[in-house]
Design a protein around this motif. Structure first.
Motif, PDB file in Angstrom:
ATOM      1  N   ILE A 284       0.847  -1.197   0.000  1.00 18.96           N
ATOM      2  CA  ILE A 284       0.000   0.000   0.000  1.00 18.96           C
ATOM      3  C   ILE A 284       0.882   1.247   0.000  1.00 18.96           C
ATOM      4  O   ILE A 284       0.590   2.237  -0.677  1.00 18.96           O
ATOM      5  N   SER A 287       2.045   1.863  -3.510  1.00 20.22           N
ATOM      6  CA  SER A 287       1.006   2.568  -4.273  1.00 20.22           C
ATOM      7  C   SER A 287       1.032   4.051  -3.957  1.00 20.22           C
ATOM      8  O   SER A 287       0.894   4.892  -4.858  1.00 20.22           O
ATOM      9  N   LEU A 294      -5.081   2.377  -6.644  1.00 20.98           N
ATOM     10  CA  LEU A 294      -5.251   1.045  -6.067  1.00 20.98           C
ATOM     11  C   LEU A 294      -6.515   1.037  -5.213  1.00 20.98           C
ATOM     12  O   LEU A 294      -6.709   1.923  -4.384  1.00 20.98           O
ATOM     13  N   LYS A 330      -4.178   8.729   1.400  1.00 20.44           N
ATOM     14  CA  LYS A 330      -4.991   7.512   1.382  1.00 20.44           C
ATOM     15  C   LYS A 330      -6.438   7.909   1.621  1.00 20.44           C
ATOM     16  O   LYS A 330      -6.726   8.811   2.396  1.00 20.44           O
ATOM     17  N   PRO A 358      -3.996   5.013  -2.975  1.00 21.59           N
ATOM     18  CA  PRO A 358      -4.766   3.850  -2.543  1.00 21.59           C
ATOM     19  C   PRO A 358      -6.093   4.261  -1.914  1.00 21.59           C
ATOM     20  O   PRO A 358      -6.156   5.240  -1.170  1.00 21.59           O
TER      21      PRO A 358
END
Length: 578
Positions: A284, A287, A294, A330, A358
Motif C-alpha cells: 500500500i 502505491s 489502487l 490515502k 490507494p
C-alpha cells in the motif's frame, strides 16, 4: 396477521442449514417481502453449530430482530443455544430423531416432526430440510406452492423426479405439522406482501457487481473469510466482460499484482480481511509513493491474528487510516448499506484514479455476508472518471526525454501516462524521487514531493461523506456509527423517539480524510452523543474526538463478542444515557 416475523434454522455445519434458509428466504423474497438474513457459522468446513436467522417483513429491514418466532432445530444443541430468543408465543419445530426437549424455562411450544424419517421414506434423508420447510409453511400459513419455482431452479438439472420428490417432502412436512397443530393458536400469518420484484443479495455480491459496473477488469486475491465471495462471484462473471481473476499465493502478491495492473491502465483491485491487509501494508505504501491507483476491500472480522474469522467486528479503522509505514495520501470509505456498497465501490475506482492513491473500501462481516432485500440497482447512476490520465501521444520533451510524471501541481495531482505512450517515459521506483521519477534524497526535493502528495487530501470529492437523519436542531442524543450498524441504530432511534426523546443519527461513510466540518455540525446540535461500534477501544469515537472534539459528551457503546448488535441492546444503552 402480523407485519413481520423472525425465523431461525440451526444444526451442525454441513447438514444443509444454509440451503434450508436460502430456499425459505428466496421464496418469500419473490412474494415481495423484505428480508434480512444473518448466518452464524463456525470457522471449519464441517461440524460445529451453525444457524441462519431470517427476518421477514412487509416493510424494509436492515438488521436482525431481537426475538424469535419460529426455531427449526436439527439437533438438541440448536434448542439449547437459541431458545432464549423465543418469545412466549414462539414455536420450536424439531427433528423427532433426537428426542428433542425444551429447557424448563422455555415457554415456547415444542413440536417434534420426523424430518429425517419422513425424508428417508420418500427418497433420501438429505431431503430433511425440505420437510422442515413444509412444517414451517404450516406454522406460517404459507402455501407450499410458493416454493415450487425455487426448488425447480435448484434441483431442476437433476431431473423432474428429483424436483417432484423435494416438493413431496415439503407437502408431507406441511401435513404432519398441520396435524400436530390442529386448532392450536400457535400459528403466524403474515400480511400480504406487495409482490414487487427486488434483489436478494449479500453485501459481497453488491461489491463485486459494483466493481464490474465501475470498470474493474482485473482482480487478484487470496481467499479469506469474509471476503472470498467477492472473488468467487467475479470468477464467474468478470470473464464475460473481458476481465480476469487470479487467485494468488498470498495477499502480498495479490496487492502488488493489482498495483501492476493499475500501472498498466486496467482498473484493478483486491479484497481481503484484517490479516490480509496487514500483509499488504508495505505494498500500500508502494502505491502511495508511486502514486499508482489502487482499490482494496477490507471486510472486517474478529481479530487479532486469526481471531474470530467468521464473526462480526469493526476493529480495523485505525489500522486502515494509519497502518502504512511513512505517510502517504490515502482514502478510506465505509458504506452503510448494500445499496451504498454497490455505488460506492464504483466511486472508489474513480477516486483512486482521480487522486492517484490507494483507496481502502471498508466493510464488515455483517454487511458483507448478511443477505437482504435490495431495491433494483441502477447502472445509469454510475459514472467513470479517470482523472488526469493522458490518452494521447505527447510532444517531444526537452528535459532529456523524460516525462514529468510527478510534476509539482497546484492540487497535488500530476498528469499520468500509461506504459507505451509516446514521449511518456519516466522512472518509477519505491524510493523518493524527483518530478521525472529519478531517485533523489535531496532534502528540498523530499519536502516538495511530500507536500505535493499530501496536498491531494485537501480536495477529496465524495458526494455523501456523512449520511444524516437529523431532524432536530437541538437533539437529546446523536447516534453515530459506520458500516452495518446503520440498521440497528435506525430501529433504536425509532424506539427512543416513541419514548419522547429527540434523537438524531449520523453514519460516517468517509473515514479519511475525515469530514470534520459535517460531523462537527451534527455534534454541535446534540446534548449527548452515543458512538455505536464493534470494537473494545472505541476507535470511531476516538477518531471523532481527534478531528472534532466533544469528548465531554461522547459516550461509547461497544460490542466485541463476535455477535452483531440487537436493536434492544442499543436502545437500552442509549436509554441509560438519557
Amino acid at each position: 396477521m402480523v407485519q413481520q416475523l423472525s425465523w431461525k434454522v440451526g444444526g451442525q455445519q454441513g447438514e444443509g442449514i444454509e440451503s434450508t434458509g436460502e430456499i425459505f428466504s428466496i421464496a418469500l423474497n419473490r412474494q415481495g417481502y423484505y428480508l434480512y438474513g444473518y448466518r452464524h457459522f463456525s470457522s471449519r468446513i464441517k461440524g460445529g453449530h451453525t444457524n441462519n436467522k431470517i427476518r421477514v417483513s412487509t416493510t424494509p429491514v436492515r438488521t436482525i430482530a431481537d426475538d424469535l418466532d419460529v426455531l427449526v432445530a436439527f439437533d438438541q444443541e440448536t434448542i439449547d443455544l437459541n431458545y432464549h430468543e423465543l418469545h412466549d408465543q414462539g414455536v420450536i419445530i424439531a427433528d423427532a430423531k433426537f428426542n428433542p426437549a425444551a429447557p424448563e424455562d422455555c415457554k415456547a411450544a415444542l413440536y417434534p416432526v420426523a424430518f429425517t424419517e419422513i425424508a428417508a421414506n420418500l427418497s433420501t434423508a438429505l431431503m430433511k430440510n425440505m420437510v422442515a420447510i413444509g412444517a414451517t409453511c404450516a406454522v406460517l400459513n404459507l402455501d407450499t406452492h410458493v416454493f415450487l419455482n425455487v426448488v425447480d431452479e435448484i434441483f431442476g438439472r437433476k431431473g423432474e423426479q428429483v424436483v417432484a420428490k423435494n416438493m413431496e417432502a415439503i407437502q408431507k412436512g406441511y401435513e404432519v405439522m398441520q396435524e400436530q397443530l390442529g386448532s392450536s393458536t400457535n400459528t403466524l400469518k403474515l400480511d400480504p406482501a406487495d409482490g414487487k420484484k427486488r434483489l436478494f443479495i449479500i453485501g459481497n455480491d453488491a461489491i463485486a457487481l459494483g466493481a464490474m459496473a465501475g470498470g474493474a477488469r482485473f482482480m487478484a486475491a487470496y481467499p479469506i473469510t469474509p471476503a472470498s465471495e467477492i472473488m468467487e462471484y467475479l470468477i464467474k462473471k468478470l470473464p464475460k466482460v473481458g476481465g480476469t481473476v487470479i487467485q494468488t499465493e498470498d495477499e502480498m502478491a495479490a496487492c502488488t499484482m493489482a498495483i501492476g495492473s493499475n500501472y498498466g491502465g486496467v482498473r484493478s483491485f483486491t479484497a481481503s480481511a484484517g490479516p490480509g491487509l496487514s500483509l499488504m501494508m508495505e505494498s500500500i505504501g508502494l502505491s502511495g509513493i508511486t502514486e499508482t491507483p489502487l482499490v482494496i476491500v477490507d471486510t472486517q472480522r474478529g481479530g487479532p491474528s486469526t481471531g474470530l474469522p467468521t464473526k462480526q467486528e469493526q476493529s480495523d479503522l485505525l489500522a486502515m487510516i494509519y497502518g502504512s509505514h511513512g505517510e502517504i495520501p490515502k482514502i478510506v470509505m465505509a458504506p452503510s448499506t448494500v445499496e451504498e456498497a454497490f455505488y460506492d465501490i464504483a466511486e472508489a475506482f474513480n477516486l483512486a484514479e482521480e487522486y492517484q492513491c490507494p483507496v481502502i473500501f471498508l466493510s464488515d462481516l455483517q454487511l458483507s455476508l448478511g443477505k437482504q432485500t435490495v431495491e433494483p440497482l441502477s447502472l445509469e447512476k454510475i459514472e467513470i472518471h479517470r482523472g488526469k490520465l493522458v490518452n494521447e501521444d505527447l510532444p517531444e520533451l526537452s528535459n532529456k526525454g523524460y516525462f514529468k510524471r510527478y510534476e509539482l501541481t497546484e492540487d497535488g495531482v500530476s498528469p499520468r501516462v500509461l506504459p507505451g505512450t509516446k514521449n511518456g517515459i519516466f522512472h518509477v521506483t519505491g524510493v523518493e524521487h524527483d518530478e521525472t521519477g529519478k531517485p533523489s534524497e535531496v532534502a528540498v526535493n523530499r519536502k516538495k514531493q511530500m507536500d505535493k502528495r499530501m496536498k491531494k487530501l485537501k480536495n477529496v470529492r465524495f458526494n455523501v461523506p456523512v449520511y444524516k437523519d437529523t431532524p432536530h436542531e437541538e437533539a437529546d442524543l446523536l447516534m453515530i456509527g459506520i458500516n452495518s450498524t446503520r440498521g440497528v441504530i435506525e430501529e433504536a432511534k425509532e424506539r427512543l423517539e416513541a419514548d419522547g426523546f429527540k434523537v438524531n443519527h449520523a453514519h460516517i461513510r468517509l473515514l479519511h480524510p475525515f469530514p470534520a466540518d459535517e460531523v462537527a455540525e451534527v455534534v454541535s446540535k446534540a446534548k449527548k452523543i452515543a458512538v455505536v461500534e464493534h470494537n473494545i477501544t472505541g476507535q470511531l469515537a476516538n477518531i471523532i474526538k481527534m478531528n472534532v472534539g466533544g469528548s465531554d459528551k461522547i459516550h461509547n457503546i461497544c460490542k466485541y463478542d463476535g455477535n452483531p448488535f440487537l436493536p434492544h441492546e442499543v436502545y437500552d444503552a442509549c436509554k441509560e444515557l438519557l
